[in-house]
Scaffold this motif. Structure first.
Motif, PDB file in Angstrom:
ATOM      1  N   THR A 177      -1.906   2.198  -5.282  1.00 33.19           N
ATOM      2  CA  THR A 177      -2.746   3.024  -4.404  1.00 33.19           C
ATOM      3  C   THR A 177      -2.939   4.414  -4.990  1.00 33.19           C
ATOM      4  O   THR A 177      -4.030   4.989  -4.895  1.00 33.19           O
ATOM      5  CB  THR A 177      -2.123   3.141  -3.001  1.00 33.19           C
ATOM      6  OG1 THR A 177      -0.760   3.549  -3.128  1.00 33.19           O
ATOM      7  CG2 THR A 177      -2.175   1.834  -2.253  1.00 33.19           C
ATOM      8  N   ASP A 178      -1.901   4.950  -5.605  1.00 34.67           N
ATOM      9  CA  ASP A 178      -2.024   6.255  -6.264  1.00 34.67           C
ATOM     10  C   ASP A 178      -3.088   6.198  -7.359  1.00 34.67           C
ATOM     11  O   ASP A 178      -3.880   7.134  -7.517  1.00 34.67           O
ATOM     12  CB  ASP A 178      -0.695   6.674  -6.889  1.00 34.67           C
ATOM     13  CG  ASP A 178       0.430   6.821  -5.875  1.00 34.67           C
ATOM     14  OD1 ASP A 178       0.147   7.182  -4.725  1.00 34.67           O
ATOM     15  OD2 ASP A 178       1.588   6.571  -6.253  1.00 34.67           O
ATOM     16  N   GLU A 190      -6.769  -0.144  -0.448  1.00 34.19           N
ATOM     17  CA  GLU A 190      -6.901   1.309  -0.491  1.00 34.19           C
ATOM     18  C   GLU A 190      -8.312   1.711  -0.908  1.00 34.19           C
ATOM     19  O   GLU A 190      -8.910   2.623  -0.325  1.00 34.19           O
ATOM     20  CB  GLU A 190      -5.882   1.908  -1.462  1.00 34.19           C
ATOM     21  CG  GLU A 190      -5.864   3.425  -1.484  1.00 34.19           C
ATOM     22  CD  GLU A 190      -5.492   4.038  -0.152  1.00 34.19           C
ATOM     23  OE1 GLU A 190      -6.115   5.057   0.217  1.00 34.19           O
ATOM     24  OE2 GLU A 190      -4.604   3.495   0.539  1.00 34.19           O
ATOM     25  N   ILE A 198       2.434   4.660  -1.008  1.00 39.09           N
ATOM     26  CA  ILE A 198       1.740   5.798  -1.598  1.00 39.09           C
ATOM     27  C   ILE A 198       2.742   6.920  -1.875  1.00 39.09           C
ATOM     28  O   ILE A 198       3.724   7.076  -1.145  1.00 39.09           O
ATOM     29  CB  ILE A 198       0.606   6.278  -0.648  1.00 39.09           C
ATOM     30  CG1 ILE A 198      -0.267   7.331  -1.302  1.00 39.09           C
ATOM     31  CG2 ILE A 198       1.160   6.766   0.667  1.00 39.09           C
ATOM     32  CD1 ILE A 198      -1.532   7.634  -0.517  1.00 39.09           C
ATOM     33  N   ILE A 203      -6.530   6.313  -5.846  1.00 39.65           N
ATOM     34  CA  ILE A 203      -6.848   7.650  -5.320  1.00 39.65           C
ATOM     35  C   ILE A 203      -7.094   8.639  -6.451  1.00 39.65           C
ATOM     36  O   ILE A 203      -8.026   9.465  -6.388  1.00 39.65           O
ATOM     37  CB  ILE A 203      -5.718   8.120  -4.381  1.00 39.65           C
ATOM     38  CG1 ILE A 203      -5.725   7.278  -3.105  1.00 39.65           C
ATOM     39  CG2 ILE A 203      -5.870   9.598  -4.036  1.00 39.65           C
ATOM     40  CD1 ILE A 203      -4.514   7.460  -2.225  1.00 39.65           C
ATOM     41  N   SER A 263      -9.056  -5.146  -8.868  1.00 41.07           N
ATOM     42  CA  SER A 263      -7.605  -5.065  -9.020  1.00 41.07           C
ATOM     43  C   SER A 263      -7.094  -6.382  -9.596  1.00 41.07           C
ATOM     44  O   SER A 263      -7.329  -7.448  -9.040  1.00 41.07           O
ATOM     45  CB  SER A 263      -6.948  -4.787  -7.664  1.00 41.07           C
ATOM     46  OG  SER A 263      -5.562  -4.599  -7.806  1.00 41.07           O
ATOM     47  N   ARG A 279       0.823  -1.213   0.000  1.00 41.56           N
ATOM     48  CA  ARG A 279       0.000   0.000   0.000  1.00 41.56           C
ATOM     49  C   ARG A 279       0.858   1.265   0.000  1.00 41.56           C
ATOM     50  O   ARG A 279       0.434   2.320   0.457  1.00 41.56           O
ATOM     51  CB  ARG A 279      -0.938   0.005   1.212  1.00 41.56           C
ATOM     52  CG  ARG A 279      -2.157  -0.871   1.038  1.00 41.56           C
ATOM     53  CD  ARG A 279      -3.111  -0.705   2.202  1.00 41.56           C
ATOM     54  NE  ARG A 279      -3.793   0.593   2.165  1.00 41.56           N
ATOM     55  CZ  ARG A 279      -4.577   1.031   3.145  1.00 41.56           C
ATOM     56  NH1 ARG A 279      -4.756   0.283   4.229  1.00 41.56           N
ATOM     57  NH2 ARG A 279      -5.161   2.205   3.052  1.00 41.56           N
ATOM     58  N   GLY A 328      -2.934  -4.441  -2.280  1.00 39.43           N
ATOM     59  CA  GLY A 328      -2.797  -3.096  -1.729  1.00 39.43           C
ATOM     60  C   GLY A 328      -3.750  -2.107  -2.364  1.00 39.43           C
ATOM     61  O   GLY A 328      -4.360  -1.275  -1.684  1.00 39.43           O
ATOM     62  N   ALA A 329      -3.927  -2.192  -3.681  1.00 42.14           N
ATOM     63  CA  ALA A 329      -4.865  -1.300  -4.378  1.00 42.14           C
ATOM     64  C   ALA A 329      -6.289  -1.557  -3.916  1.00 42.14           C
ATOM     65  O   ALA A 329      -7.076  -0.624  -3.704  1.00 42.14           O
ATOM     66  CB  ALA A 329      -4.755  -1.502  -5.885  1.00 42.14           C
ATOM     67  N   ASN A 344     -10.576   1.159   1.971  1.00 46.44           N
ATOM     68  CA  ASN A 344     -10.326   2.175   2.987  1.00 46.44           C
ATOM     69  C   ASN A 344     -10.987   3.500   2.624  1.00 46.44           C
ATOM     70  O   ASN A 344     -11.319   4.310   3.501  1.00 46.44           O
ATOM     71  CB  ASN A 344      -8.817   2.372   3.165  1.00 46.44           C
ATOM     72  CG  ASN A 344      -8.471   3.079   4.447  1.00 46.44           C
ATOM     73  OD1 ASN A 344      -8.907   2.698   5.531  1.00 46.44           O
ATOM     74  ND2 ASN A 344      -7.663   4.131   4.349  1.00 46.44           N
ATOM     75  N   GLN A 345     -11.197   3.717   1.322  1.00 47.02           N
ATOM     76  CA  GLN A 345     -11.860   4.930   0.850  1.00 47.02           C
ATOM     77  C   GLN A 345     -13.373   4.724   0.679  1.00 47.02           C
ATOM     78  O   GLN A 345     -14.064   5.592   0.137  1.00 47.02           O
ATOM     79  CB  GLN A 345     -11.242   5.384  -0.479  1.00 47.02           C
ATOM     80  CG  GLN A 345      -9.764   5.687  -0.419  1.00 47.02           C
ATOM     81  CD  GLN A 345      -9.418   6.796   0.561  1.00 47.02           C
ATOM     82  OE1 GLN A 345     -10.227   7.679   0.834  1.00 47.02           O
ATOM     83  NE2 GLN A 345      -8.208   6.748   1.116  1.00 47.02           N
ATOM     84  N   LEU A 379      -9.493  -4.826   6.854  1.00 43.46           N
ATOM     85  CA  LEU A 379      -8.505  -3.773   7.093  1.00 43.46           C
ATOM     86  C   LEU A 379      -8.069  -3.717   8.548  1.00 43.46           C
ATOM     87  O   LEU A 379      -6.986  -3.227   8.859  1.00 43.46           O
ATOM     88  CB  LEU A 379      -9.095  -2.418   6.703  1.00 43.46           C
ATOM     89  CG  LEU A 379      -9.202  -2.113   5.211  1.00 43.46           C
ATOM     90  CD1 LEU A 379     -10.201  -0.987   4.987  1.00 43.46           C
ATOM     91  CD2 LEU A 379      -7.853  -1.749   4.627  1.00 43.46           C
TER      92      LEU A 379
END
Length: 259
Positions: free
Chosen positions: A73-74, A116, A47, A77, A92, A45, A112-113, A119-120, A243
């Motif tokens: 992750t970028d 993320e 970033i 986002i 993913s 993850r 990781g993606a 998490n969002q 998570l």
């Protein structure tokens, strides 16, 4: 209206795996590809917070996509907060190489993606395809892409079920691992502890100075009920991931120590 899917990966926007997933999902969803510009395996993850992230609109296989100069992750986002995609699901993969066990998912850019995205606040599914030669993770050879027809069927089926029935409560990511030769069905699993026998190989450069490769063979198997065992048996491993890394079973003992 079709559901919206943000499709990303860690193998890069040109990887055959992500376009296999696109072909699987585009008949049932409005799919937007937002993925790293280059290979980003094993970044977890990670970033980008100390450098700018450049994003370019490109065309791959006749399809518009976004190439992100950063980590998986970028890409997630950017897709959520710059492109304002508002997806119903983040997918993913398909990653070239399995992502099994605690060990692997903690470093996997594919997982990781997905973490993320969750998490969002967006439900997410990570897909990985087992390879028999670990070098295939970086080469996308024809012997891997030849297996994508079955992989595409699985990607579409899993996502259709999730979109139809809803995301399972208490799970943040669904981690799907597809064996190189599918001989069984779906198996809901838990994470195994290890995937690799970790080792280090020391070599010398032409000037006699040492350098090192982290290496080690795969574990042949793990206990029944784990993702590693399911894939070894030819089943499609479906692992719910959370998570929340809190070790609740250690809380009472820790309270005793710090009473």
């Amino acid at each position: 209206m079709k559901p919206k899917v943000l499709l990303t990966n860690d193998d890069g926007v040109t990887s055959a795996g992500i376009w296999a997933a696109y072909e699987a999902l585009s008949p049932i969803a409005d799919v937007t590809v937002v993925a790293p510009a280059t290979q980003q395996s094993a970044v977890g993850r990670s970033i980008s917070i100390f450098e700018p992230i450049r994003t370019y609109e490109i065309t791959m296989n006749g399809v518009p996509a976004y190439s992100v100069g950063g980590k998986p992750t970028d890409a997630v986002i950017i897709g959520l907060y710059s492109l304002n995609l508002a997806p119903d699901l983040v997918v993913s993969g398909v990653n070239i190489g399995e992502n099994l066990s605690y060990e692997s998912i903690m470093t996997s850019g594919t997982v990781g993606a997905a973490l993320e995205a969750s998490n969002q606040g967006v439900p997410s599914v990570a897909f990985s395809l087992q390879v028999e030669d670990q070098g295939d993770k970086f080469d996308d050879p024809s012997r891997v892409t030849d297996r994508f027809e079955e992989t595409k069927r699985i990607v579409r089926d899993v996502c259709e079920r999730v979109l139809r029935d809803g995301f399972p409560e208490h799970a943040d990511v669904i981690n799907v691992n597809i064996p190189s030769k599918v001989s069984g069905g779906y198996e809901v699993t838990r994470l195994a502890e290890k995937l690799f026998h970790t080792g280090v190989e020391k070599r010398l450069d032409p000037r006699g100075r040492p350098y090192y490769w982290i290496d080690g063979p795969l574990f042949e198997d793990a206990e029944e009920g784990t993702d590693v065992h399911a894939v070894r048996m030819g089943n499609i491993s479906i692992t719910p991931i959370t998570l929340d890394c809190t070790a609740l079973r250690a809380a009472d003992r820790l309270a005793d120590i710090f009473r």
